[in-house]
Design a protein around this motif. Structure first.
Motif, PDB file in Angstrom:
ATOM      1  N   LEU A 181      75.013 102.318  74.223  1.00  0.00           N
ATOM      2  CA  LEU A 181      74.823 101.790  72.874  1.00  0.00           C
ATOM      3  C   LEU A 181      73.645 100.817  72.847  1.00  0.00           C
ATOM      4  CD1 LEU A 181      78.534 100.970  71.899  1.00  0.00           C
ATOM      5  CD2 LEU A 181      77.311 103.153  71.728  1.00  0.00           C
ATOM      6  N   VAL A 183      72.321  97.798  70.560  1.00  0.00           N
ATOM      7  CA  VAL A 183      72.939  96.941  69.544  1.00  0.00           C
ATOM      8  C   VAL A 183      72.159  95.648  69.329  1.00  0.00           C
ATOM      9  CG1 VAL A 183      75.249  97.828  70.019  1.00  0.00           C
ATOM     10  CG2 VAL A 183      74.411  95.849  71.287  1.00  0.00           C
ATOM     11  N   ARG A 191      77.164  95.957  64.797  1.00  0.00           N
ATOM     12  CA  ARG A 191      77.593  96.038  66.199  1.00  0.00           C
ATOM     13  C   ARG A 191      79.070  96.431  66.311  1.00  0.00           C
ATOM     14  NH1 ARG A 191      75.836  92.693  71.155  1.00  0.00           N
ATOM     15  NH2 ARG A 191      77.628  92.753  72.552  1.00  0.00           N
ATOM     16  N   LEU A 194      79.831  99.986  65.150  1.00  0.00           N
ATOM     17  CA  LEU A 194      79.378 100.962  66.139  1.00  0.00           C
ATOM     18  C   LEU A 194      80.419 101.134  67.249  1.00  0.00           C
ATOM     19  CD1 LEU A 194      77.141 102.762  67.331  1.00  0.00           C
ATOM     20  CD2 LEU A 194      76.039 100.704  68.214  1.00  0.00           C
ATOM     21  N   ILE A 217      65.149  97.741  68.462  1.00  0.00           N
ATOM     22  CA  ILE A 217      66.267  98.684  68.382  1.00  0.00           C
ATOM     23  C   ILE A 217      65.750 100.098  68.123  1.00  0.00           C
ATOM     24  CG2 ILE A 217      68.323  99.318  67.072  1.00  0.00           C
ATOM     25  CD1 ILE A 217      68.852  96.870  68.689  1.00  0.00           C
ATOM     26  N   VAL A 221      66.155 103.260  70.918  1.00  0.00           N
ATOM     27  CA  VAL A 221      66.846 104.524  70.614  1.00  0.00           C
ATOM     28  C   VAL A 221      65.888 105.695  70.791  1.00  0.00           C
ATOM     29  CG1 VAL A 221      67.980 105.874  68.814  1.00  0.00           C
ATOM     30  CG2 VAL A 221      68.512 103.449  69.067  1.00  0.00           C
ATOM     31  N   SER A 228      72.553 104.138  68.085  1.00  0.00           N
ATOM     32  CA  SER A 228      72.713 102.905  67.318  1.00  0.00           C
ATOM     33  C   SER A 228      73.069 103.241  65.883  1.00  0.00           C
ATOM     34  CB  SER A 228      71.434 102.062  67.375  1.00  0.00           C
ATOM     35  OG  SER A 228      71.676 100.741  66.913  1.00  0.00           O
TER      36      SER A 228
END
Length: 288
Positions: A181, A183, A191, A194, A217, A221, A228
């Protein structure tokens, strides 16, 4: 001896650009004028300040010693001008916005507002929404544009925020076990949603990357560090959008909220109206 700031500016520009010709262009002057200014400065100091090589002009030892002080004097001059200009400011509006808003059309709205109200000073702070809310509550910000759970606190206008589950288009992470993940830090938006969604799928997970920056972020990803949850408007071609087909539920309980105090001054209210109009146009919604 008093230093002439114009001479110091010419000296700094020559050093920064490595040539008299380039410095002349930067200062909208002629090469001979710049050369004359450097000679006058050398006469004042009693030192040769520049080594005039065939390709690049470099500061001598004496020139290097003068350089940092010259920069400081010019910076101090600019600060004095800013202070004096500040005496004409009619009002200051302290605005807090999330990072993903300051780089979009919000900037143009702020520029239009400044042109319409030239005596208003804008102080813009960007950061995580939880931090902006805290600073607003402490009285450090006059107006905030934040993302929050729907109707979690009062706002002068609010609009639904569409979210998207995202994975890397080139290096998908959803098939991995545990699922990595990407975050925001603790107290950062999305967060908990998720983590709860992944656990509801019966899948194991791990925090692979934590970052307080939206760009960070997005990039993590895209690079394949993990999946995310982000606003739909921040999805890029480097991302794959995940949905119910992948076992992930829609997240529909967030909103964009704009708020100021009931006692806000006229300029704060005027800026709030401009930002509210932008939100209504961007989302195509009426205030709710």
């Amino acid at each position: 001896m008093l230093f002439d700031l114009d001479l110091l500016r010419a000296f700094i520009t020559v050093v920064d650009h490595g040539s008299f010709t380039a410095a002349a262009g930067r200062l909208h002057s002629t090469q001979s004028t710049i050369s004359q200014k450097i000679r006058r400065l050398e006469d004042m100091t009693g030192h040769r300040l520049l080594d005039r090589g065939n390709r690049t002009v470099l500061p001598t030892e004496a020139g290097q010693a003068l350089l940092s002080h010259a920069r400081h004097l010019l910076a101090l001059n600019e600060q004095i001008l800013d202070v004096l200009a500040g005496t004409a400011v009619a009002a200051t509006v302290r605005l807090g916005v999330p990072e993903d808003f300051i780089a979009r059309r919000t900037t143009r709205v702020l520029a239009d507002f400044s042109r319409q109200h030239p005596l208003v000073k804008l102080e813009i702070t960007s950061g995580l929404c939880a931090e902006l809310s805290t600073r607003f509550d402490r009285g450090e910000l006059d107006l905030i544009l934040i993302k929050q759970r729907r109707h979690s606190r009062g706002a002068i206008t609010r609009h639904a925020e569409s979210l998207a589950w995202i994975d890397s288009a080139q290096h998908p992470c959803l098939p991995l076990d545990p699922i990595p993940l990407v975050v925001f830090p603790p107290r950062g938006l999305y967060r908990d949603d998720l983590i709860r969604a992944i656990e509801a799928m019966g899948r194991a997970w791990r925090i692979a990357y934590t970052c307080s920056s939206l760009n960070g972020i997005q990039s993590a990803v895209a690079a394949g560090l993990g999946i995310s949850l982000l606003p739909q408007r921040t999805v890029t071609p480097e991302h794959t959008v995940l949905d119910a087909r992948h076992g992930l539920p829609p997240v529909e309980h967030y909103e964009i909220a704009l708020m100021h105090r009931p006692t806000a001054n006229a300029m704060t209210q005027a800026l709030a109206a401009a930002l509210a109009a932008m939100l209504a146009e961007d989302t195509g919604e009426q205030d709710s």
